[in-house]
Design an enzyme around this catalytic site. Structure first.
Site, PDB file in Angstrom:
ATOM      1  CE  LYS A  33      -7.590  18.218   5.188  1.00 39.71           C
ATOM      2  NZ  LYS A  33      -8.408  18.007   3.977  1.00 39.71           N
ATOM      3  NE  ARG A 117     -12.401  16.528  -2.405  1.00 41.25           N
ATOM      4  CZ  ARG A 117     -11.349  16.966  -1.732  1.00 41.25           C
ATOM      5  NH1 ARG A 117     -10.216  16.284  -1.728  1.00 41.25           N
ATOM      6  NH2 ARG A 117     -11.405  18.107  -1.072  1.00 41.25           N
ATOM      7  CE1 TYR A 244      13.411  -9.053   7.506  1.00 39.25           C
ATOM      8  CE2 TYR A 244      12.969  -6.722   7.917  1.00 39.25           C
ATOM      9  CZ  TYR A 244      12.941  -8.052   8.339  1.00 39.25           C
ATOM     10  OH  TYR A 244      12.454  -8.374   9.571  1.00 39.25           O
ATOM     11  CG  MET A 289       6.892  -2.467  11.800  1.00 39.46           C
ATOM     12  SD  MET A 289       6.048  -3.880  12.532  1.00 39.46           S
ATOM     13  CE  MET A 289       5.615  -4.834  11.077  1.00 39.46           C
TER      14      MET A 289
END
Length: 334
Positions: A33, A117, A244, A289
């Site tokens: 998954k 769950r 930054y 980023m």
């Protein structure tokens, strides 16, 4: 460009250890998954098939369709059928969802033995089995999931006792040839004498299973490494800031290089000013980023080759580090 390498020898080493613990590779279902925990859904499926694995576990129908040619059995954990497919089985996570499965769908019933769950409650078990019969579904297996198998507490034993009761009640309802499975990676390695029909193995497959030191070295090896290419370099003088917010101030003259791997690629921003790569190259400034700065000159930099080490810097778990890696990063076997 940043890229990911997958170590074939380490992958097969892990499968050898897992298969030996499960007593047969036929009892191993690889958990794929979320893009195979960031390793690449198709890449891992192909290599698992090469090894001889026949079972897989995924989250969705779409994932199952992408890999159906590589496996004989696929269990979908959290979706509903879009078509008839003999290879794919679907998980019943809630008693009220049973009527959503078309007649003759192959299903596996998840029972909540303490995770609280997904899964039908133990008190709902007989009612759920009755509804499955009424709906005309093909019940192939009953399973559960451990909440604390990776911790040395009594809860693992308590859930096993609950699941033993579940097995007895299922058989008492007249269901024959039902398979039972409960073990994830941690649970498999806690068994002294594994005797279930299948083990659902995820994080151990990828070499990042972390268990208390009492278990010793399991011999598992990380499969995935991330590399990035240098975009630029510059000499930074003592007292100058990088990135930054000027969060890194150089304490001495140094060379800082910028590499093309940032939070947009899946590098967790919390590692800013808080991570050193396997070759002792220090990350400086904030993770951006599309790039990250290190005190380094390398043209190609190894960002990490063990997600558990990054996880410690990020105060998280290796699962998050790995599944954060974007699917469009090139992955190749080495």
């Amino acid at each position: 460009m940043a890229h990911i390498t997958l170590n074939k020898n380490n992958f097969f080493n892990n499968l050898d250890i897992i298969s030996n613990k499960a007593k047969s590779k036929d009892k191993v279902a690889v958990v794929l998954k979320d893009n195979a925990y960031g390793h690449g859904l198709v890449e891992i499926s192909q290599m698992a098939q090469t090894y001889g694995i026949k079972k897989a576990v995924v989250k969705s129908y779409n994932e199952a369709k992408q890999i159906e040619k590589y496996f004989e059995y696929i269990l979908v954990l959290a979706d509903f059928p879009k078509e008839n497919n003999d290879k794919i089985r679907y998980t019943i996570n809630d008693i009220n969802s049973i009527t959503r499965f078309p007649h003759a769908t192959k299903v596996e019933l998840k029972v909540d033995t303490g995770m609280h769950r997904n899964g039908v409650k133990m008190s709902e078990l007989e009612d759920a089995l009755h509804k499955i019969k009424e709906q005309g579904l093909v019940l192939e297996a009953v399973f559960t999931h451990h909440r604390s198998a990776d911790e040395l507490t009594s809860e693992w034993f308590w859930q096993n006792e609950n699941f033993t009761k579940v097995k007895e009640r299922v058989l008492a309802c007249g269901f024959k040839d039902i398979r039972f499975h409960s073990s994830n990676s941690a649970s498999l390695f806690r068994h002294v004498d594994f005797n279930e029909d299948m083990a659902r193995v995820g994080i151990a497959l990828y070499g990042c299973l972390e268990l208390p030191s009492a278990f010793g070295d399991l011999g598992l090896k990380p499969v995935l490494s991330v590399y990035a290419d240098k975009l630029s370099s510059r000499e930074i003088k003592k007292g100058e800031a990088v990135g930054y917010g000027a969060t890194f101030i150089a304490e001495e003259d140094c060379v800082v290089s910028n590499y093309d791997f940032g939070y947009g690629d899946g590098f967790l921003r919390i590692c800013s000013n808080n991570y050193t790569n396997p070759h002792e190259k220090k990350l400086v400034g904030r993770v951006s980023m599309d790039n990250t700065s290190f005190i380094a000159k390398d043209e190609k930099l190894l960002i990490f080759d063990d997600a558990t080490k990054v996880a410690k810097s990020a105060k998280t778990i290796s699962y998050e580090v790995l599944t954060s890696l974007k699917a469009d990063i090139k992955r190749e076997w080495v």
